[in-house]
Write an enzyme that holds these catalytic residues in place. Sequence first.
Site, PDB file in Angstrom:
ATOM      1  N   ALA A  11       0.829  -1.212   0.000  1.00  0.00           N
ATOM      2  CA  ALA A  11       0.000   0.000   0.000  1.00  0.00           C
ATOM      3  C   ALA A  11       0.866   1.266   0.000  1.00  0.00           C
ATOM      4  CB  ALA A  11      -0.921  -0.004   1.219  1.00  0.00           C
ATOM      5  N   ASP A  69      11.822  -3.503  -9.219  1.00  0.00           N
ATOM      6  CA  ASP A  69      12.714  -4.357  -8.448  1.00  0.00           C
ATOM      7  C   ASP A  69      13.834  -3.475  -7.920  1.00  0.00           C
ATOM      8  OD1 ASP A  69      13.188  -6.958  -7.447  1.00  0.00           O
ATOM      9  OD2 ASP A  69      14.919  -7.136  -8.760  1.00  0.00           O
ATOM     10  N   LYS A 171      13.594  11.032   3.233  1.00  0.00           N
ATOM     11  CA  LYS A 171      14.073   9.903   2.429  1.00  0.00           C
ATOM     12  C   LYS A 171      13.417   9.913   1.047  1.00  0.00           C
ATOM     13  CE  LYS A 171      14.174   4.915   1.929  1.00  0.00           C
ATOM     14  NZ  LYS A 171      13.746   3.588   2.381  1.00  0.00           N
TER      15      LYS A 171
HETATM   16  P1  IMP Z   1      11.926  -4.500  -3.460  1.00  0.00           P
HETATM   17  O1  IMP Z   1      12.311  -5.039  -4.800  1.00  0.00           O
HETATM   18  O2  IMP Z   1      11.514  -3.054  -3.485  1.00  0.00           O
HETATM   19  O3  IMP Z   1      10.912  -5.373  -2.744  1.00  0.00           O
HETATM   20  O4  IMP Z   1      13.249  -4.509  -2.555  1.00  0.00           O
HETATM   21  C1  IMP Z   1      13.974  -5.711  -2.324  1.00  0.00           C
HETATM   22  C2  IMP Z   1      14.825  -5.596  -1.071  1.00  0.00           C
HETATM   23  O5  IMP Z   1      15.844  -4.584  -1.244  1.00  0.00           O
HETATM   24  C3  IMP Z   1      14.075  -5.180   0.189  1.00  0.00           C
HETATM   25  O6  IMP Z   1      13.541  -6.301   0.834  1.00  0.00           O
HETATM   26  C4  IMP Z   1      15.174  -4.522   1.022  1.00  0.00           C
HETATM   27  O7  IMP Z   1      15.939  -5.493   1.691  1.00  0.00           O
HETATM   28  C5  IMP Z   1      16.048  -3.879  -0.034  1.00  0.00           C
HETATM   29  N1  IMP Z   1      15.632  -2.477  -0.253  1.00  0.00           N
HETATM   30  C6  IMP Z   1      15.013  -1.974  -1.362  1.00  0.00           C
HETATM   31  N2  IMP Z   1      14.740  -0.661  -1.208  1.00  0.00           N
HETATM   32  C7  IMP Z   1      15.200  -0.330   0.025  1.00  0.00           C
HETATM   33  C8  IMP Z   1      15.199   0.894   0.764  1.00  0.00           C
HETATM   34  O8  IMP Z   1      14.702   1.954   0.343  1.00  0.00           O
HETATM   35  N3  IMP Z   1      15.763   0.829   1.994  1.00  0.00           N
HETATM   36  C9  IMP Z   1      16.303  -0.294   2.515  1.00  0.00           C
HETATM   37  N4  IMP Z   1      16.308  -1.454   1.882  1.00  0.00           N
HETATM   38  C10 IMP Z   1      15.761  -1.480   0.642  1.00  0.00           C
END
Ligand code: IMP
Length: 192
Positions: A11, A69, A171
Amino acid sequence: MIQLVFATNNAHKLEEVQAVVGDKFDIRTLADIGCVDDIPETGDTFEANASQKSTYLYTRYGCDCFADDSGLEVAALGNEPGVYSARYSGTRDMERNIDLLLQRLGDRPGRDARFRTVISLRIGNEEHFFEGTVAGKIGYGRQGSGGFGYDPLFTPTGHQKTFAEMTSAEKNAISHRAIAVAKLADFLKANY
Ligand code: IMP
C-alpha cells in the site's frame, strides 16, 4: 482515465506512485485485479526481474502495467546483495541480512554502496525501463530506527544521517525509488 496495474500489494508503494503520477492515471494493485499468483522473479539483474514481472502480468492478464525491483549494491562485495537483498542470509529476516552484510564487510574502509530501483513499464505492446539510484556509504553498525530493510546502514552522499534516521519525507525526496517513480511519471504525463 488511464488504468495501469502496479505489480505490488504494498500500500505504501502504491500511495507513493499514485501521488506522483496524478489523477489522470488510475493505479491498481494485484489484489484489485484478483491476481494472487506467485509471480516468478528468477532473474539475476533488477532489469530482468522487473521485466519478468511486468511481462507475466501483461501476458496473463492483458493489462497495461508496471513492476519494480530494487536492492542494495555494495561495491566491495562485488555489488552484493543486489537482487538477493531481501533474502541475503537465506531468510527474509532483515536483522540477519544486516548482520551478514556487516560481517562480510568487516572493518574495511571502502564502504561505497548504492540503492537501485528499476521499473519496467508494459504499455501498448511496448516496454520502457526507468532507473533510480542513490549513492552512499555503509556504516560500521546500525544507526536509526525508521525506514525498512538496510536503511539503518546507509548514509546517502552529502548527508549526515542514515535513511533510518530521516523522516519518510526526507528519504522520499532523494531515494532511488522516488527517482525511478518520478521518471515513470514524467514519461506517462508526456506520452499519455
Ligand atoms: P523490493 O524489490 O523493493 O521489494 O526490494 C527488495 C529488497 O531490497 C528489500 O527487501 C530490502 O531489503 C532492499 N531495499 C530496497 N529498497 C530499500 C530501501 O529503500 N531501503 C532499505 N532497503 C531497501
